[in-house]
Design a protein around this motif. Structure first.
Motif, mmCIF file in Angstrom:
data_model
loop_
_atom_site.group_PDB
_atom_site.id
_atom_site.type_symbol
_atom_site.label_atom_id
_atom_site.label_comp_id
_atom_site.label_asym_id
_atom_site.label_seq_id
_atom_site.Cartn_x
_atom_site.Cartn_y
_atom_site.Cartn_z
ATOM 1 N N GLY A 199 0.787 -1.228 0.000
ATOM 2 C CA GLY A 199 0.000 0.000 0.000
ATOM 3 C C GLY A 199 0.813 1.267 0.000
ATOM 4 O O GLY A 199 0.250 2.372 -0.074
ATOM 5 N N ASN A 200 2.146 1.130 0.072
ATOM 6 C CA ASN A 200 2.992 2.320 0.143
ATOM 7 C C ASN A 200 4.073 2.388 -0.929
ATOM 8 O O ASN A 200 4.370 3.463 -1.448
ATOM 9 C CB ASN A 200 3.679 2.397 1.518
ATOM 10 C CG ASN A 200 2.689 2.560 2.646
ATOM 11 O OD1 ASN A 200 1.848 3.440 2.621
ATOM 12 N ND2 ASN A 200 2.772 1.688 3.639
ATOM 13 N N ALA A 201 4.667 1.246 -1.259
ATOM 14 C CA ALA A 201 5.820 1.244 -2.162
ATOM 15 C C ALA A 201 5.407 0.965 -3.605
ATOM 16 O O ALA A 201 4.418 0.281 -3.875
ATOM 17 C CB ALA A 201 6.829 0.193 -1.708
ATOM 18 N N CYS A 202 6.193 1.483 -4.541
ATOM 19 C CA CYS A 202 5.976 1.219 -5.960
ATOM 20 C C CYS A 202 6.439 -0.196 -6.291
ATOM 21 O O CYS A 202 7.198 -0.809 -5.543
ATOM 22 C CB CYS A 202 6.761 2.223 -6.814
ATOM 23 S SG CYS A 202 6.305 3.942 -6.512
ATOM 24 N N SER A 203 6.011 -0.696 -7.436
ATOM 25 C CA SER A 203 6.318 -2.077 -7.812
ATOM 26 C C SER A 203 7.808 -2.329 -8.014
ATOM 27 O O SER A 203 8.281 -3.449 -7.855
ATOM 28 C CB SER A 203 5.564 -2.463 -9.087
ATOM 29 O OG SER A 203 5.907 -1.590 -10.149
#
Length: 198
Positions: free
Chosen positions: A37-41
């Motif tokens: 829910g916070n970091a990019c892929s």
């Protein structure tokens, strides 16, 4: 996957294990950032990052085990899944002299199947500790990404905790990423045959 990174080591939650005898040790730190829910892929996990645990989740030693092998967090047991500073199963897993038994598990639903004979389990334990970990990229190239069927086995320790290992018969590779010794190949093959004769 429920995992986190701490001191350069990646730990993953140990599912389907009896934790009744696991004892919490000293507090060693806390999660600093939750990826979900916070970091990019394309974000690369850093020390203190967790996939599913919230920031502030405390980390504890597990009594009787090296910290590099197991850690308790959120009342769950986590076991090392990646440690680039070691080169053998013995150094990765703090289980030398602790293996009580080994059994096969169903690849469909994980249900228990035949246990190794006590003699076979002892030989498995001895040979497993001798294995050298292979570079993951090289291993996948050599085995075409471990194509072919695998068998599930569960390694059960003296305190009742356990973890699953995969064995790729076609390539004679066993997790966490090592080529089996001749004796290990033989004992697994012999015990596997008992699945179909008993």
């Amino acid at each position: 996957m429920n995992a986190f990174k701490y001191n350069g080591i990646t730990y993953s939650e140990l599912y389907d294990s009896d934790l009744s005898k696991v004892e919490k040790g000293a507090r060693i730190g806390a999660i600093g950032y939750m990826l979900s829910g916070n970091a990019c892929s394309d974000y690369e996990m850093k020390d203190g990052d967790a996939t599913l645990m919230a920031a502030g989740t405390e980390l504890f030693q597990v009594k009787g085990y090296k910290q590099q092998f197991r850690i308790l967090a959120d009342n769950k047991l986590f076991q090392v899944s990646q440690n680039s500073s070691v080169s053998t199963v013995k150094d990765l897993y703090d289980i030398d002299g602790r293996i009580a038994s080994v059994r096969f598990e169903s690849g469909i639903d994980g249900s228990p199947m035949n246990a190794f004979t006590p003699e076979a389990a002892a030989l498995f334990a001895k040979e497993y500790m001798k294995l050298t970990l292979e570079d993951e990229t090289t291993l996948h190239k050599q085995t075409k990404s471990l194509s072919g069927g695998s068998y599930f086995m569960r390694v059960i320790l003296n305190d009742g905790t356990s973890f699953r290992v995969l064995y790729w018969m076609k390539h004679d590779v066993i997790s966490p990423g090592a080529y089996a010794t001749d004796k290990l190949k033989k004992v697994v093959a012999e015990q596997r045959e008992l699945l179909y004769t008993n």
